[in-house]
Motif scaffolding. Structure first.
Motif, short mmCIF file in Angstrom:
data_model
loop_
_atom_site.label_atom_id
_atom_site.label_comp_id
_atom_site.label_asym_id
_atom_site.label_seq_id
_atom_site.Cartn_x
_atom_site.Cartn_y
_atom_site.Cartn_z
N MET A 47 -90.43 19.04 -12.42
CA MET A 47 -90.55 19.25 -13.98
C MET A 47 -89.11 19.13 -14.27
SD MET A 47 -93.51 20.40 -13.77
CE MET A 47 -93.75 20.71 -15.39
N SER A 53 -85.62 17.81 -13.40
CA SER A 53 -85.81 17.48 -11.96
C SER A 53 -87.03 16.53 -12.14
CB SER A 53 -86.25 18.49 -11.16
OG SER A 53 -85.14 19.41 -10.95
N SER A 103 -86.94 19.81 -7.01
CA SER A 103 -86.55 20.97 -8.06
C SER A 103 -85.18 21.29 -7.71
CB SER A 103 -87.50 22.34 -7.81
OG SER A 103 -86.95 23.40 -8.41
N PRO A 153 -79.67 21.48 -14.09
CA PRO A 153 -80.77 20.54 -13.60
C PRO A 153 -80.46 19.15 -14.32
CG PRO A 153 -81.87 22.58 -13.38
CD PRO A 153 -80.52 22.77 -14.36
N ARG A 154 -80.61 19.26 -15.54
CA ARG A 154 -80.62 17.72 -16.20
C ARG A 154 -79.39 17.20 -16.41
NH1 ARG A 154 -79.83 22.09 -19.64
NH2 ARG A 154 -78.46 22.00 -21.31
N GLU A 178 -82.60 19.89 -25.15
CA GLU A 178 -82.20 20.84 -24.41
C GLU A 178 -80.62 20.99 -24.85
OE1 GLU A 178 -83.39 21.44 -20.20
OE2 GLU A 178 -84.67 19.67 -20.57
N ILE A 187 -85.84 28.65 -22.10
CA ILE A 187 -86.51 28.25 -20.83
C ILE A 187 -86.32 29.28 -19.89
CG2 ILE A 187 -86.49 26.67 -18.68
CD1 ILE A 187 -85.49 24.35 -20.63
N LYS A 200 -89.45 31.45 -17.96
CA LYS A 200 -89.58 31.65 -16.75
C LYS A 200 -89.29 33.24 -16.34
CE LYS A 200 -87.81 27.16 -15.30
NZ LYS A 200 -86.76 26.29 -14.76
C1 F6R Z 1 -82.52 22.71 -17.61
C2 F6R Z 1 -83.45 21.59 -17.15
C3 F6R Z 1 -84.87 21.92 -16.97
C4 F6R Z 1 -85.19 22.22 -15.50
C5 F6R Z 1 -86.65 22.60 -15.40
C6 F6R Z 1 -87.22 22.61 -13.95
O1 F6R Z 1 -81.09 22.07 -17.35
O2 F6R Z 1 -83.17 20.56 -17.39
O3 F6R Z 1 -85.64 20.97 -17.41
O4 F6R Z 1 -85.04 21.14 -14.97
O5 F6R Z 1 -86.89 23.87 -16.06
O6 F6R Z 1 -86.19 23.68 -13.23
P1 F6R Z 1 -85.77 23.04 -11.87
O7 F6R Z 1 -85.05 21.70 -12.29
O8 F6R Z 1 -84.87 23.91 -11.20
O9 F6R Z 1 -86.92 22.63 -10.91
#
Ligand code: F6R
Length: 360
Positions: free
Chosen positions: A60, A63, A102, A153-154, A244, A350, A354
């Motif tokens: 997602m 990732s 992820s 992550p991004r 983001e 975000i 979560k």
């Molecule tokens: C935050 C980002 C989000 C996360 C997403 C999934 O920088 O890019 O888009 O990538 O919420 O979380 P992960 O990557 O930890 O599986």
């Protein structure tokens, strides 16, 4: 005085400059478990078939984008299907392989796909910094490509992509991963070298780095990013990065499909006072019919759209142009935040979503 470092507290600008080394590092990290990944597809037990029918990549947000970029940057030997949701498609069987990606290893949608893929014994590898995803995989002897921690992550898109390219090569789904990753790194470098010396503050006029000048043109507008073929995936990355990093709405679409619907939507785009701008992403792969569509579309929507920027990749390789255009978008999105005095890194909404989901 407000300096850049006091706004960009986690140094998102600096993270962009690490994209080339991330790309190379991701590939190296995949090599640690390459033999195990190859063994997840023992051709002799698949009637000599050298590679899976499809490679399904579950992940997602930041990732998940690696899968789109894999499709954009490589000539694939088997289809790669990105899955962005809770459910593994019903058709995924022993003829296919699944990779779960992820960064945190805690994303519920990706964990849900991982469980389904494990039930069908089709997981080739996971790519993560740790979390539940790594624990579940390790407990079942599934190869884990371990990523470096401590990033958003991004912002880890380079290492995620390099790692996924290595996994795809180990499964015979792509060839020449090393060369393609190198082209991607050179594509990113060609933009980074124009943004090397940002200084302490946002420079003005001709002293400003080019992406900051673009961001100034886009400031105060809702940005639409249009691509085609490989650049469509990059358009989507731009949109997500403006969301983001810039904390702004933004939209992405692809030619030629947008000419059959979204083109009409521009007719009333300024109703309510919204100001729009348009970015077109072009590469050596953009065909002349698509370029003609871009020209005509621009003319048709001229009275509704403000700034229109066409960014044409200098790098001619597919991967080079994809990562060149991606790097432009990363910079522009960070500068949009910095122009507003906002730290690009945190994604509070975000996190809050979560947290709330975890409480239910
Ligand atoms: C935050 C980002 C989000 C996360 C997403 C999934 O920088 O890019 O888009 O990538 O919420 O979380 P992960 O990557 O930890 O599986």
């Amino acid at each position: 005085m407000t300096t850049l470092a006091t706004v960009d507290r986690s140094d998102m600008l600096g993270a962009i400059a690490t994209l080339p080394s991330q790309l190379r590092d991701g590939l190296v990290r995949s090599e640690d478990v390459r033999v195990d990944i190859e063994n997840s597809w023992p051709a002799d037990s698949h009637a000599g078939v050298a590679r899976p029918r499809t490679l399904v990549v579950c992940g997602m947000g930041g990732s998940g984008v690696g899968a789109d970029l894999l499709v954009a940057a490589f000539q694939l030997r088997s289809p790669v299907v990105p899955v962005k949701g809770y459910d593994l498609p019903e058709w995924v069987s022993d003829e296919d392989r699944v990779v779960c990606v992820s960064y945190s290893g805690e994303t519920s949608e990706t964990l849900s796909c991982m469980r389904a893929a494990m039930e069908r014994s089709v997981v080739a590898a996971v790519i993560t910094t740790g979390g539940k995803l790594a624990s579940i995989a390790t407990a079942q002897d599934i190869p884990v490509v371990t990523l470096p921690g401590g990033m958003q992550p991004r912002a880890a898109v380079g290492v995620l992509f390099g790692a996924l390219a290595g996994v795809a090569e180990a499964l015979n789904v792509v060839d020449h991963a090393g060369e393609v990753v190198e082209e991607a790194a050179r594509g990113a470098e060609s933009v980074i070298e124009q943004h090397g010396t940002t200084g302490d503050a946002l420079a003005e006029g001709d002293d400003a780095p080019p992406a900051l000048r673009f961001a100034r043109e886009l400031d105060g507008t809702v940005v639409c990013v249009y691509g085609s073929g490989p650049t469509a995936a990059v358009a989507w990355r731009w949109k997500a990065q403006i969301n983001e990093n810039g904390k702004l709405p933004a939209f992405a679409n692809a030619y030629p499909e947008l000419n059959h619907n979204e083109l009409v939507g521009w007719e009333r785009a300024t109703t309510g006072g919204t100001r729009w701008s348009l970015i077109e992403l072009v590469s050596a792969d953009t065909s002349s019919p698509v370029r003609a569509r871009m020209d005509i579309t621009r003319e048709l929507i001229a009275s509704e759209v403000g700034a229109t920027l066409r960014i044409e990749a200098v790098n001619t390789s597919r991967a080079g142009s994809v990562f060149e255009l991606l790097t432009w978008g990363d910079y522009v999105s960070v500068y949009l935040a910095l122009l507003a005095g906002i730290d690009p890194s945190p994604v509070e909404r975000i996190r809050s979503l979560k947290d709330q989901l975890a409480g239910r």
